[in-house]
Design a protein around this motif. Structure first.
Motif, PDB file in Angstrom:
ATOM      1  N   LEU A  40       0.874  -1.209  -0.014  1.00 19.10           N
ATOM      2  CA  LEU A  40      -0.064  -0.040   0.073  1.00 19.10           C
ATOM      3  C   LEU A  40       0.997   1.126  -0.037  1.00 19.10           C
ATOM      4  N   GLY A  41       0.609   2.096  -0.999  1.00 17.15           N
ATOM      5  CA  GLY A  41       1.224   3.385  -1.123  1.00 17.15           C
ATOM      6  C   GLY A  41       2.702   3.248  -1.473  1.00 17.15           C
ATOM      7  N   LYS A  42       3.312   2.079  -1.814  1.00 15.81           N
ATOM      8  CA  LYS A  42       4.516   1.822  -2.319  1.00 15.81           C
ATOM      9  C   LYS A  42       4.797   1.478  -3.819  1.00 15.81           C
ATOM     10  N   ARG A  43       5.832   1.482  -4.452  1.00 11.00           N
ATOM     11  CA  ARG A  43       6.196   1.239  -5.713  1.00 11.00           C
ATOM     12  C   ARG A  43       5.976  -0.313  -5.972  1.00 11.00           C
ATOM     13  N   PRO A  44       5.637  -0.977  -7.341  1.00 17.55           N
ATOM     14  CA  PRO A  44       5.765  -2.128  -7.549  1.00 17.55           C
ATOM     15  C   PRO A  44       7.118  -2.563  -7.467  1.00 17.55           C
ATOM     16  N   PRO A  82       1.460 -12.874   7.060  1.00 11.34           N
ATOM     17  CA  PRO A  82       0.926 -11.587   6.866  1.00 11.34           C
ATOM     18  C   PRO A  82       1.504 -10.492   6.208  1.00 11.34           C
ATOM     19  N   GLU A  83       2.779 -10.584   6.128  1.00 11.77           N
ATOM     20  CA  GLU A  83       3.728  -9.519   5.343  1.00 11.77           C
ATOM     21  C   GLU A  83       3.432  -9.945   3.778  1.00 11.77           C
ATOM     22  N   ASP A  84       2.787 -11.147   3.403  1.00 12.72           N
ATOM     23  CA  ASP A  84       2.665 -11.247   2.059  1.00 12.72           C
ATOM     24  C   ASP A  84       1.572 -10.513   1.656  1.00 12.72           C
ATOM     25  N   SER A  85       0.572  -9.918   2.539  1.00 15.74           N
ATOM     26  CA  SER A  85      -0.560  -8.979   1.968  1.00 15.74           C
ATOM     27  C   SER A  85      -0.221  -7.953   1.295  1.00 15.74           C
ATOM     28  N   ALA A  86      -0.660  -7.681   0.092  1.00 18.22           N
ATOM     29  CA  ALA A  86      -0.321  -6.791  -1.067  1.00 18.22           C
ATOM     30  C   ALA A  86      -1.095  -6.929  -2.025  1.00 18.22           C
ATOM     31  N   VAL A  87      -0.925  -5.968  -3.100  1.00 16.32           N
ATOM     32  CA  VAL A  87      -1.344  -6.228  -4.640  1.00 16.32           C
ATOM     33  C   VAL A  87      -0.300  -7.014  -5.297  1.00 16.32           C
ATOM     34  N   TYR A  88      -0.770  -7.836  -6.106  1.00 13.53           N
ATOM     35  CA  TYR A  88       0.334  -8.619  -6.914  1.00 13.53           C
ATOM     36  C   TYR A  88      -0.152  -8.288  -8.334  1.00 13.53           C
ATOM     37  N   PHE A  89       0.910  -8.023  -9.299  1.00 16.86           N
ATOM     38  CA  PHE A  89       0.594  -7.951 -10.783  1.00 16.86           C
ATOM     39  C   PHE A  89       1.422  -8.952 -11.468  1.00 16.86           C
ATOM     40  N   CYS A  90       0.698  -9.589 -12.402  1.00 11.90           N
ATOM     41  CA  CYS A  90       1.608 -10.213 -13.444  1.00 11.90           C
ATOM     42  C   CYS A  90       1.549  -9.505 -14.951  1.00 11.90           C
ATOM     43  N   ALA A  91       2.692  -9.622 -15.565  1.00 11.72           N
ATOM     44  CA  ALA A  91       2.918  -9.025 -16.725  1.00 11.72           C
ATOM     45  C   ALA A  91       3.300  -9.917 -17.893  1.00 11.72           C
ATOM     46  N   ALA A  92       3.197  -9.527 -19.148  1.00  7.74           N
ATOM     47  CA  ALA A  92       3.976 -10.292 -20.074  1.00  7.74           C
ATOM     48  C   ALA A  92       4.395  -9.019 -21.235  1.00  7.74           C
ATOM     49  N   LEU A  93       5.772  -9.514 -21.675  1.00  8.74           N
ATOM     50  CA  LEU A  93       6.357  -8.831 -22.493  1.00  8.74           C
ATOM     51  C   LEU A  93       5.911  -9.244 -23.934  1.00  8.74           C
ATOM     52  N   MET A 101       5.686  -3.755 -22.107  1.00 10.18           N
ATOM     53  CA  MET A 101       5.203  -4.918 -20.897  1.00 10.18           C
ATOM     54  C   MET A 101       4.004  -4.639 -20.645  1.00 10.18           C
ATOM     55  N   ARG A 102       2.761  -5.543 -20.762  1.00 13.44           N
ATOM     56  CA  ARG A 102       1.548  -5.561 -20.490  1.00 13.44           C
ATOM     57  C   ARG A 102       1.145  -6.047 -19.200  1.00 13.44           C
ATOM     58  N   PHE A 103       0.656  -5.447 -18.244  1.00 17.13           N
ATOM     59  CA  PHE A 103       0.130  -6.006 -17.060  1.00 17.13           C
ATOM     60  C   PHE A 103      -1.537  -6.371 -16.535  1.00 17.13           C
ATOM     61  N   GLY A 104      -1.478  -7.248 -15.677  1.00 20.10           N
ATOM     62  CA  GLY A 104      -2.879  -7.454 -15.509  1.00 20.10           C
ATOM     63  C   GLY A 104      -3.332  -6.442 -14.614  1.00 20.10           C
ATOM     64  N   ALA A 105      -4.597  -6.534 -14.214  1.00 16.92           N
ATOM     65  CA  ALA A 105      -5.122  -5.600 -13.333  1.00 16.92           C
ATOM     66  C   ALA A 105      -4.880  -5.726 -11.974  1.00 16.92           C
ATOM     67  N   GLY A 106      -4.184  -6.882 -11.456  1.00 13.37           N
ATOM     68  CA  GLY A 106      -3.899  -6.878 -10.005  1.00 13.37           C
ATOM     69  C   GLY A 106      -4.654  -7.836  -9.156  1.00 13.37           C
ATOM     70  N   THR A 107      -4.295  -8.503  -8.209  1.00 13.17           N
ATOM     71  CA  THR A 107      -4.836  -9.288  -7.182  1.00 13.17           C
ATOM     72  C   THR A 107      -4.765  -8.764  -5.982  1.00 13.17           C
ATOM     73  N   ARG A 108      -5.568  -8.364  -5.051  1.00 13.12           N
ATOM     74  CA  ARG A 108      -5.222  -7.989  -3.625  1.00 13.12           C
ATOM     75  C   ARG A 108      -5.377  -9.125  -2.887  1.00 13.12           C
ATOM     76  N   LEU A 109      -4.219  -9.512  -2.289  1.00 17.25           N
ATOM     77  CA  LEU A 109      -3.871 -10.635  -1.247  1.00 17.25           C
ATOM     78  C   LEU A 109      -4.161 -10.231   0.050  1.00 17.25           C
ATOM     79  N   THR A 110      -4.944 -10.870   0.761  1.00 14.38           N
ATOM     80  CA  THR A 110      -5.162 -10.459   2.153  1.00 14.38           C
ATOM     81  C   THR A 110      -4.626 -11.809   3.018  1.00 14.38           C
ATOM     82  N   VAL A 111      -3.795 -11.667   3.996  1.00 14.55           N
ATOM     83  CA  VAL A 111      -3.239 -12.892   4.547  1.00 14.55           C
ATOM     84  C   VAL A 111      -3.767 -12.464   5.980  1.00 14.55           C
ATOM     85  N   LYS A 112      -4.831 -13.189   6.615  1.00 12.82           N
ATOM     86  CA  LYS A 112      -5.622 -13.180   7.803  1.00 12.82           C
ATOM     87  C   LYS A 112      -4.579 -13.950   8.949  1.00 12.82           C
ATOM     88  N   PRO A 113      -4.010 -13.332  10.150  1.00  6.45           N
ATOM     89  CA  PRO A 113      -3.198 -14.129  11.168  1.00  6.45           C
ATOM     90  C   PRO A 113      -4.346 -14.988  11.816  1.00  6.45           C
TER      91      PRO A 113
END
Lengths: 113, 114
Positions: A40-44, A82-93, A101-113
């Motif tokens: 959140l709020g950081k760079r990919p 829990p630190e794996d919680s983030a948005v993950y993007f796949c991409a294909a060149l 480089m084309r990106f997917g729309a993203g997956t928001r992963l939440t890891v619940k303790p």
């Protein structure tokens, strides 16, 4: 046009469980598939990548698989934390332009303790 | 962290005004890129550069222009900002191009057009 589809858009798992994110691409000649993690709020940031001549690649708890025939690739995270919680993007060149480089729309992963 | 600095980090501007975003790198990489990030769209390529004064359009280039007069600097200009250009803009660099050449991103610029 060329695109990358990513599923699911959101994913919630319990700590310790595995998480799988799937992507499909349209350009059959694509040869490079990176995955990025964005907190959140950081760079990919690149977490793992795979080239077209390899079917699977692992790095500790993270693995990526590629099925060129079906034009899909997946990210697998085992023993989630829990630190794996983030948005993950796949991409294909895309093959017609090594700068596109084309990106997917993203997956928001939440890891619940 | 890759040596990429984006400025400003945040900007609010009015519709119709010109805006320039700056990307500065200290890695001496040849390739530089501007992406925009919007919910539901991931990252989309606006323009890229493959050397000083060498630039080309990406997937969503309408309404944007770029310039690269030095290896280390890549500027993105919105000639007349519109509300649809409200977004987070990321600069990225790459040492090589093609297979096996990941992108390294800057920290982003959040632009709001009112």
């Amino acid at each position: 046009g060329e695109n990358v589809e990513q599923h699911p858009s959101t994913l919630s798992v319990q700590e310790g469980d595995s998480a799988v994110i799937k992507c499909t691409y349209s350009d059959s000649a694509s040869n490079y598939f990176p995955w990025y993690k964005q907190e959140l709020g950081k760079r990919p940031q690149l977490i793992i990548d795979i080239r077209s001549n390899v079917g699977e690649k692992k790095d500790q708890r993270i693995a990526v698989t590629l099925n060129k025939t079906a034009k899909h690739f997946s990210l697998h995270i085992t023993e989630t934390q829990p630190e794996d919680s983030a948005v993950y993007f796949c991409a294909a060149l895309f093959s017609y332009n090594n700068n596109d480089m084309r990106f997917g729309a993203g997956t928001r992963l939440t890891v619940k303790p | 962290d890759a040596g990429i600095t984006q400025s400003p980090r945040h900007k609010v501007t009015e519709t119709g005004t010109p805006v320039t975003l700056r990307c500065h790198q200290t890695e001496n990489h040849r390739y530089m890129y501007w992406y925009r990030q919007d919910p539901g769209h991931g990252l989309r390529l606006i323009h890229y550069s493959y050397g000083v004064k060498d630039t080309d359009k990406g997937e969503v280039s309408d309404g944007y222009s770029v310039s690269r007069s030095k290896t280390e600097d890549f500027l993105l200009t919105l000639e007349s900002a519109t509300s649809s250009q409200t977004s987070v803009y990321f600069c990225a660099i790459s040492e090589y191009t093609g297979e096996g050449s990941p992108l390294h991103f800057g920290n982003g610029t959040r632009l709001t057009v009112t």
